[in-house]
Design a protein around this motif. Structure first.
Motif, PDB file in Angstrom:
ATOM      1  N   SER A 137       0.829  -1.206   0.000  1.00 21.65           N
ATOM      2  CA  SER A 137       0.000   0.000   0.000  1.00 21.65           C
ATOM      3  C   SER A 137       0.862   1.254   0.000  1.00 21.65           C
ATOM      4  N   SER A 163      -8.753   6.779  -2.850  1.00 19.50           N
ATOM      5  CA  SER A 163      -8.679   5.573  -2.021  1.00 19.50           C
ATOM      6  C   SER A 163      -7.243   5.114  -1.777  1.00 19.50           C
ATOM      7  N   ARG A 214      -6.150   4.692   1.990  1.00 17.83           N
ATOM      8  CA  ARG A 214      -5.794   3.347   2.454  1.00 17.83           C
ATOM      9  C   ARG A 214      -4.413   3.353   3.108  1.00 17.83           C
ATOM     10  N   ALA A 237      -7.806  -5.774   5.802  1.00 18.79           N
ATOM     11  CA  ALA A 237      -7.706  -4.644   4.866  1.00 18.79           C
ATOM     12  C   ALA A 237      -7.317  -5.109   3.465  1.00 18.79           C
TER      13      ALA A 237
END
Length: 473
Positions: free
Chosen positions: A324, A437, A441, A473
């Motif tokens: 991420s 997003s 995130r 997640a």
């Protein structure tokens, strides 16, 4: 070497205080750095029944084994020959001359002089008392200490003003006063305006000691309202529980229910966007360069590695978190940064009759000042609030015998509140969380990684809350 008797008493008393940050290591040395007398009674010479208390303002320097840097704390010490029963809980100890030392913030007779000092802008030794121009200081009768606060101590005067005393002291312009004052002067409706403050100087740097602000007497904090919405765990079972979770918040009185907490979350999202707009107007914004964005992702990765080294349970999930962060570094859309709250959660917001108010712009006290006053994506505050909704629901399930059955209604409550908050935030002009997003995130996972480290250190029984989020997640 002669030991100051008061320093000896403080050495034993300090580690028992909720706001003392160094509970993991014994105090090896305590030194009184500054000592200013604010009221000059002489209790040792008072006759019985005619006690004349003294108020001394102390800054103490604490050294602890295995702690690299010394820490400084603020203590206001009252001295009386006879301590009233109502102050017994605040006693520090007895001195050789027979007087008793106690935490003076609990003594209305002594703490009122702090108000007088700010109203009259006095100077007392190294202490400077200041007030905001044009703020009317009232004759606020009585004072009480708020019991719930942990890292600092707050005193309420006459249900009209609240004085937050910073216990652990750090050099530099404290953002709690800097931000609240700037927003109040701008006319923001989402802060409690400051009335006055006390400051000093240590080693050539300014140090904020306390801030007096408007007290919102009939307000409720967001965490308590969320808990009321969730209700008793025994009511969360089955279909009734699903309805109860989204039932109106019992805030407006019998026969006049308030909105559901999802509606409150929507209003909180709107207020947060307006707060961020006020912060941008007061302090400006910048856009991160590609190199700066990569640097931000790199810092987050470094903190992830440190957390995984300290908490083995996190190591199973570092791959997805690192991925991420890598996506964040590869963003091609501009990322705007600005001043933010920095420690944003349900416990830092109050619901008043007029709307939501944000508190405590101090940020995380253990984070260096230059980081707390830096510029960050506004969605970092959004991420903090989204995690707070998760905490509000899940902490009540820990150890509950019906936790497996309660998980679904709790999940539903969290999801609805998070969606409502994000929708309100976007509708009021904030950066749309749904359309950003990748950024959200990464920031939400960053917050959860911080929570893992915190819970492992301070509340191991809560560690599952952030770990479960990261896992899913």
């Amino acid at each position: 070497m002669t030991v100051d008797p008061l320093a000896g008493l403080l050495t034993a008393w300090l580690p028992r205080q909720r706001w003392f940050a160094g509970k993991d290591a014994p105090v090896s040395r305590l030194t009184i750095t500054t000592d200013a007398t604010l009221t000059a009674g002489d209790p040792a010479r008072s006759e019985p029944g005619q006690d004349r208390p003294t108020l001394r303002h102390l800054i103490i320097t604490v050294r602890q084994a295995a702690v690299a840097a010394d820490a400084r704390y603020q203590v206001l010490v009252g001295l009386r020959r006879q301590v009233p029963d109502g102050l017994a809980h605040a006693v520090i100890g007895q001195l050789p001359d027979g007087t008793t030392a106690y935490d003076a913030l609990h003594d209305p007779d002594l703490v009122s002089c702090l108000l007088e000092g700010m109203a009259e802008q006095r100077t007392a030794g190294p202490l400077e008392f200041r007030r905001e121009p044009g703020v009317p200081f009232g004759t606020w009768a009585g004072s009480r200490v708020i019991a719930a606060e942990q890292s600092n101590t707050s005193v309420v005067f006459g249900e009209a003003a609240i004085f937050k005393v910073l216990r652990r002291l750090f050099p530099g312009a404290n953002p709690d006063l800097e931000v609240a004052a700037a927003l109040a002067r701008l006319g923001s409706v989402h802060v409690a305006p400051p009335y006055g403050w006390i400051e000093t100087e240590l080693d050539g740097d300014p140090v904020l000691l306390g801030v007096l602000s408007r007290y919102l007497a009939r307000a409720s904090d967001g965490w308590s309202l969320a808990a009321a919405s969730i209700g008793r765990l025994s009511a969360l079972h089955g279909d009734y529980g699903r309805e109860y979770l989204m039932a109106p918040v019992p805030r407006a009185g019998p026969g006049h229910p308030g909105p559901s907490f999802a509606e409150e979350a929507h209003q909180l999202g709107r207020a947060t966007a307006e707060l961020h707009a006020d912060l941008a107007a007061a302090f400006g914004t910048e856009q991160l360069t590609k190199r700066q964005l990569e640097g931000l992702a790199g810092q987050m990765t470094d903190r992830l590695d440190a957390a995984a080294a300290a908490v083995p349970e996190l190591r199973h999930f570092t791959g997805k978190v690192r991925s991420s962060y890598g996506d964040l570094a590869c963003l091609t859309t501009p990322v705007t940064v600005q001043r933010i709250h920095g420690d944003y959660h349900l416990g830092q917001v109050l619901r008043t009759e007029a709307g939501w108010i944000a508190l405590d712009f101090e940020g995380e006290p253990l984070v260096p000042l230059e980081q707390r006053t830096g510029l960050f994506p506004a969605l970092r505050d959004v991420a903090g609030m989204l995690r707070s909704f998760d905490y509000a629901a899940r902490h009540q399930l820990l150890g509950h015998p019906d936790a497996p059955q309660l998980r679904e209604p709790a999940d539903n409550w969290v999801e609805q509140c998070q969606q409502a908050f994000c929708a309100g935030y976007a509708r009021a002009g904030g950066l749309d969380p749904e359309a950003n997003s990748v950024l959200l995130r990464a920031l939400t996972l960053e917050k959860a990684v911080y929570e893992v480290t915190y819970e492992a250190r301070h509340r191991p029984s809560w560690l599952a809350i952030p770990l479960d989020y990261i896992a899913a997640a």
